[in-house]
Design a protein around this motif. Structure first.
Motif, short mmCIF file in Angstrom:
data_model
loop_
_atom_site.label_atom_id
_atom_site.label_comp_id
_atom_site.label_asym_id
_atom_site.label_seq_id
_atom_site.Cartn_x
_atom_site.Cartn_y
_atom_site.Cartn_z
N GLU A 17 -3.71 17.10 -8.38
CA GLU A 17 -3.71 15.79 -7.75
C GLU A 17 -2.98 14.76 -8.59
O GLU A 17 -3.08 13.56 -8.35
CB GLU A 17 -5.14 15.36 -7.42
N ARG B 219 -9.13 8.40 2.85
CA ARG B 219 -10.32 8.00 2.08
C ARG B 219 -10.44 6.48 1.99
O ARG B 219 -11.53 5.95 1.90
CB ARG B 219 -10.22 8.61 0.68
N THR B 245 -7.21 12.92 6.50
CA THR B 245 -6.95 13.71 5.29
C THR B 245 -8.21 14.53 4.98
O THR B 245 -9.20 14.46 5.71
CB THR B 245 -6.62 12.81 4.09
N ARG B 246 -8.16 15.24 3.87
CA ARG B 246 -9.30 16.10 3.55
C ARG B 246 -10.57 15.35 3.16
O ARG B 246 -11.65 15.73 3.60
CB ARG B 246 -8.90 17.10 2.46
N HIS B 259 -8.91 17.71 10.21
CA HIS B 259 -8.35 17.65 8.85
C HIS B 259 -6.93 18.23 8.86
O HIS B 259 -6.69 19.34 9.28
CB HIS B 259 -9.30 18.41 7.91
N ILE B 260 -5.98 17.41 8.38
CA ILE B 260 -4.57 17.79 8.41
C ILE B 260 -4.09 18.08 7.00
O ILE B 260 -4.41 17.35 6.06
CB ILE B 260 -3.75 16.64 9.04
N LEU B 262 -2.27 21.15 4.00
CA LEU B 262 -2.07 22.51 3.50
C LEU B 262 -3.23 23.43 3.86
O LEU B 262 -3.03 24.58 4.22
CB LEU B 262 -1.96 22.40 1.97
N THR B 263 -4.44 22.91 3.73
CA THR B 263 -5.62 23.74 4.01
C THR B 263 -6.32 23.28 5.29
O THR B 263 -7.46 23.65 5.55
CB THR B 263 -6.59 23.68 2.82
N SER B 278 -2.97 8.10 0.74
CA SER B 278 -2.08 7.93 -0.42
C SER B 278 -0.79 8.75 -0.31
O SER B 278 0.21 8.43 -0.92
CB SER B 278 -2.81 8.29 -1.71
N GLN B 282 -0.40 17.77 -0.79
CA GLN B 282 -1.17 18.72 0.03
C GLN B 282 -1.43 18.16 1.43
O GLN B 282 -1.62 18.93 2.37
CB GLN B 282 -2.51 19.05 -0.64
N HIS B 283 -1.47 16.86 1.55
CA HIS B 283 -1.63 16.28 2.89
C HIS B 283 -0.28 16.28 3.63
O HIS B 283 -0.21 16.68 4.80
CB HIS B 283 -2.19 14.86 2.82
N ASN B 297 -0.72 0.88 4.05
CA ASN B 297 -1.48 1.10 2.82
C ASN B 297 -1.41 -0.17 1.98
O ASN B 297 -0.39 -0.84 1.95
CB ASN B 297 -0.87 2.28 2.06
N TYR B 316 -5.71 -2.37 5.74
CA TYR B 316 -5.70 -1.90 7.13
C TYR B 316 -6.56 -2.79 8.03
O TYR B 316 -6.27 -2.97 9.20
CB TYR B 316 -6.15 -0.43 7.20
C1 FAD Z 1 -5.39 23.13 -3.34
C2 FAD Z 1 -5.56 21.80 -2.65
C3 FAD Z 1 -5.45 21.74 -1.28
C4 FAD Z 1 -5.58 20.52 -0.61
N1 FAD Z 1 -5.43 20.49 0.74
C5 FAD Z 1 -5.44 19.29 1.37
C6 FAD Z 1 -5.20 19.19 2.79
O1 FAD Z 1 -5.01 20.19 3.48
N2 FAD Z 1 -5.19 17.96 3.35
C7 FAD Z 1 -5.41 16.81 2.63
O2 FAD Z 1 -5.38 15.71 3.21
N3 FAD Z 1 -5.65 16.88 1.31
C8 FAD Z 1 -5.69 18.08 0.66
N4 FAD Z 1 -5.94 18.12 -0.67
C9 FAD Z 1 -6.35 16.88 -1.36
C10 FAD Z 1 -5.19 15.99 -1.75
O3 FAD Z 1 -4.70 16.40 -3.01
C11 FAD Z 1 -5.63 14.52 -1.84
O4 FAD Z 1 -6.73 14.41 -2.69
C12 FAD Z 1 -6.02 13.92 -0.50
O5 FAD Z 1 -5.05 14.20 0.48
C13 FAD Z 1 -6.17 12.43 -0.65
O6 FAD Z 1 -6.60 11.87 0.56
P1 FAD Z 1 -6.40 10.34 0.88
O7 FAD Z 1 -4.96 9.99 0.89
O8 FAD Z 1 -7.16 10.08 2.11
O9 FAD Z 1 -7.20 9.64 -0.31
P2 FAD Z 1 -6.68 8.86 -1.59
O10 FAD Z 1 -5.68 9.63 -2.34
O11 FAD Z 1 -7.90 8.40 -2.29
O12 FAD Z 1 -5.91 7.61 -0.99
C14 FAD Z 1 -6.54 6.53 -0.38
C15 FAD Z 1 -5.47 5.51 -0.09
O13 FAD Z 1 -6.05 4.46 0.66
C16 FAD Z 1 -5.46 3.24 0.26
N5 FAD Z 1 -6.42 2.19 0.63
C17 FAD Z 1 -7.66 1.98 0.15
N6 FAD Z 1 -8.23 0.95 0.78
C18 FAD Z 1 -7.34 0.48 1.68
C19 FAD Z 1 -7.36 -0.58 2.63
N7 FAD Z 1 -8.41 -1.39 2.77
N8 FAD Z 1 -6.26 -0.76 3.40
C20 FAD Z 1 -5.18 0.03 3.25
N9 FAD Z 1 -5.11 1.02 2.37
C21 FAD Z 1 -6.18 1.26 1.59
C22 FAD Z 1 -5.27 3.38 -1.22
O14 FAD Z 1 -4.25 2.52 -1.67
C23 FAD Z 1 -4.89 4.86 -1.34
O15 FAD Z 1 -3.48 5.02 -1.31
C24 FAD Z 1 -5.84 19.33 -1.35
C25 FAD Z 1 -5.96 19.42 -2.73
C26 FAD Z 1 -5.84 20.62 -3.38
C27 FAD Z 1 -5.96 20.66 -4.87
#
Ligand code: FAD
Lengths: 269, 333
Positions: A17, B219, B245-246, B259-260, B262-263, B278, B282-283, B297, B316
């Motif tokens: 990550e 997230r 996302t995951r 959930h969208i 890689l996995t 973010s 992987q997403h 974002n 958002y």
């Molecule tokens: C082997 C492996 C496989 C994986 N497979 C997947 C997969 O299939 N799908 C997947 O999605 N992930 C997968 N992941 C996880 C991936 O690495 C990330 O952790 C995940 O995608 C992060 O999700 P996110 O963007 O929702 O959360 P975060 O990375 O926490 O991002 C949250 C974002 O929200 C923004 N934000 C926060 N509050 C606000 C607000 N009020 N208004 C606007 N923006 C805001 C922040 O700036 C930040 O950019 C995998 C990880 C591994 C190690």
């Protein structure tokens, strides 16, 4: 309830990550390079696998042997499963184990598991976060001749068998399987618990058992790079040309409205 | 030693019909078979295959091996592997193509280890090495932060291919092909798993895989509520589906089925609106096939802006309702 003997396979990987921009391929060496501030971790799905085993140990009791393959593994990282309740750590650690593929890795892990001998359940993560192949768990099961369930989000044990919730495209299925068996685990199962200070101190004192290829009855030529079935030709990063047009406004709300206008104008909506 | 010839697709049915991933595999297989001047076959194994075998021909297969058995009604690796292994040994193909699907992820490695051959999962591209005639198998690695090309000299070569990475050929009902009913004795004593029940977690509205617009949340939304209100309202205006996302799926804010990545699911809509995501590799692996990615974002440095065509930097809570309101107005006008 009878105690359950478990083996959990854990792999050390560079933090998957870390921001995408820090992943750089050394094309001459066909290798991924990462800056030193990107720390190694246990592959996240392997941590979920460890948690699955711990939950069973909480309820039924039993022993968890953690098994890892690599070279020059970072002790603080690879001992983490011991700090949360793992009982034993076996490392297949040798230069000969380096640069294997799913084939040579599964062969070595299966040989080590045969040497460990007694087990009811083997847990692996659904895929490792570096090569993302998702093969090693199934390879181990096939070599050992035991059944497997992949992508488990819940595992429960009653005498002699496991009941598993396996994730399928639009829901899940509940599957039963008798011991001995292998299960690969997905993130929905839940994060690995935090270590208590006592656990961290106990783990610090505990020495891993280290096996070389000969200790598991393999020739160095059968493991790592020389034991591969697949050949890596090229590791690369496709160039991205995407350029983002940032839509502005006096206020965030106005920027939102301007985005709608711009997308309409560009005939995207 | 057997001569290994031809390409075979191990197909799948969804709700009794030829699965879209199988049409994609046939498209890819057709192309490879033509380059090699060899046959393309397709295996369909189920309790009832029905019209799907003809469909497989319309989508490019020269031969379809049909295995029908009540034991194959629900996929289980211990029963399917018996069919997969038998066909591989009987027809000695040069290559076996499977989908990186629930089934492919579960059985391809078992088959490869049973046959003693290598495997590349989640391939994005397949080519043929002009000299060795080996498949050049390109797949995503390091969570999508890089790609790697592999080959394997031990036959048959086995790969799984990511959904939506390949294009089916034009369906042509006049294509000729042979349907071969094939009997495989399935030894039930070797089936060591038992399905107790299947639970469908239906998601209301447009199906994610079919949607031309997806409004996806991360997230940063902080909980389940915005998925059902802010995002849902935007999706409704655009007749789209809501994805995630995951982390929202892991936290139970949304069903795993949306959930969208890689996995998770692989999607490729016309428009993908990423809200509080973010942009982890992987997403992106699950949505990079989208025609237009639009990002909202609050962090101007978020990686998602390196993937998006259009973006707004802002919270958002403020951006999305105004965006939805304006869109509704424009689309009505
Ligand atoms: C082997 C492996 C496989 C994986 N497979 C997947 C997969 O299939 N799908 C997947 O999605 N992930 C997968 N992941 C996880 C991936 O690495 C990330 O952790 C995940 O995608 C992060 O999700 P996110 O963007 O929702 O959360 P975060 O990375 O926490 O991002 C949250 C974002 O929200 C923004 N934000 C926060 N509050 C606000 C607000 N009020 N208004 C606007 N923006 C805001 C922040 O700036 C930040 O950019 C995998 C990880 C591994 C190690």
């Amino acid at each position: 309830m009878a105690q359950v003997n478990m083996i959990v396979c854990c792999k050390q990987v560079p933090d998957p990550e870390a921001p995408p921009a820090v992943f750089k391929v050394d094309t001459a060496a066909n290798k991924m390079t990462l800056p030193p501030d990107v720390k190694p971790v246990i592959s996240p799905y392997d941590e979920n696998a460890m948690e699955a085993a711990l939950r069973i140990k909480d309820k039924a009791g039993g022993k968890i042997t953690v098994l890892s393959l690599g070279n020059q593994l970072v002790r603080d990282v690879i001992k983490k499963p011991l700090s949360v309740g793992g009982d034993e750590l076996v490392l297949l650690e040798d230069a000969a184990f380096e640069e294997g593929d799913s084939w040579s890795t599964a062969c070595a892990l299966a040989a080590a598991i045969k040497k460990i001998g007694e087990y009811d359940l083997i847990f692996c993560g659904r895929q490792a976060a570096d090569w993302d192949a998702g093969q090693v768990g199934l390879g181990i099961a096939e070599i050992l001749g035991i059944p497997s369930i992949t992508i488990a989000r819940k595992v429960e044990v009653t005498d002699g068998k496991a009941t598993i919730e396996r994730v399928i495209p639009d829901g899940y299925e509940v599957v039963e399987m008798e011991f001995p068996a292998l299960i690969t685990v997905t993130s929905e199962l839940g994060d690995l618990r935090y270590a208590a200070l006592k656990g961290i101190m106990a783990a610090a004192k505990k020495q891993p058992i280290i096996w070389k290829p000969a200790d598991i009855g393999l020739d160095p030529g059968q493991v790592g790079a020389t034991g591969r079935r697949t050949k890596l030709h090229r590791l690369f990063q496709p160039v991205k040309e995407a350029k983002c047009e940032i839509i502005e406004g006096e206020t965030p709300a106005e920027a939102g409205a301007n985005l709608a206008t711009r997308l309409r104008q560009a005939k995207i909506m | 030693m057997a001569e290994y010839k031809g390409i075979v697709v191990y197909g799948e049915l969804t709700d009794g019909k030829l699965a879209s991933i199988t049409t994609e595999l046939l498209g890819c297989g057709r192309n490879l078979a033509d380059q090699l001047k060899e046959d393309l076959s397709c295996l369909l194994a189920s309790d009832a295959v029905g019209e799907a075998s003809k469909e497989a021909i319309a989508f490019g297969a020269d031969k379809v091996y049909v295995v029908e058995d009540p034991a194959l009604k629900d996929y289980q690796s211990d029963s399917y592997i018996q069919v997969a292994e038998k066909l591989a040994r009987d027809i000695s193909p040069r290559a076996i193509l499977m989908g990186q699907t629930s089934m492919g992820r579960d059985i391809a490695a078992r088959l490869a280890f049973r046959l003693g051959v290598g495997l590349s999962t989640d391939c994005l591209d397949l080519g043929i090495d002009p000299e060795s005639k080996l498949l050049l198998q390109t797949r995503s690695v390091y969570g999508g932060n890089a790609q790697a090309t592999f080959s394997c000299e031990v036959m048959p070569q086995i790969v799984t291919i990511r959904p939506k990475a390949m294009t089916p050929i034009e369906r042509d009902e006049s294509r000729k092909g042979e349907i071969i009913a094939t009997k495989v004795e399935i030894d039930m004593s070797k089936v060591r798993t038992k399905i107790i029940e299947k639970v469908r977690e239906e998601v209301a509205g447009v199906k994610l895989e079919d949607a031309s617009v997806i409004v996806s949340g991360g997230r940063g939304l902080g909980g389940p509520e915005p998925f059902n209100t802010t995002l849902k309202e935007l999706a409704d205006v655009l007749h789209g589906a809501v994805g995630a996302t995951r982390p929202p799926a892991d936290n139970g804010w949304v069903p795993e089925a949306v959930h969208i990545g890689l996995t998770g699911k692989i999607v490729a809509p016309e428009v993908y609106i990423a809200i509080a995501i973010s942009g982890a590799s992987q997403h992106i692996a699950g949505c990079s096939g989208s025609k237009n990615i639009i990002a909202i974002n609050k962090d101007s440095e978020a990686n998602i802006f390196r993937e998006a065509k259009f973006g707004v930097v802002g919270r958002y809570e403020e951006v999305v309702p105004a965006f939805t309101r304006k869109l509704r107005e424009l689309l009505a006008g």
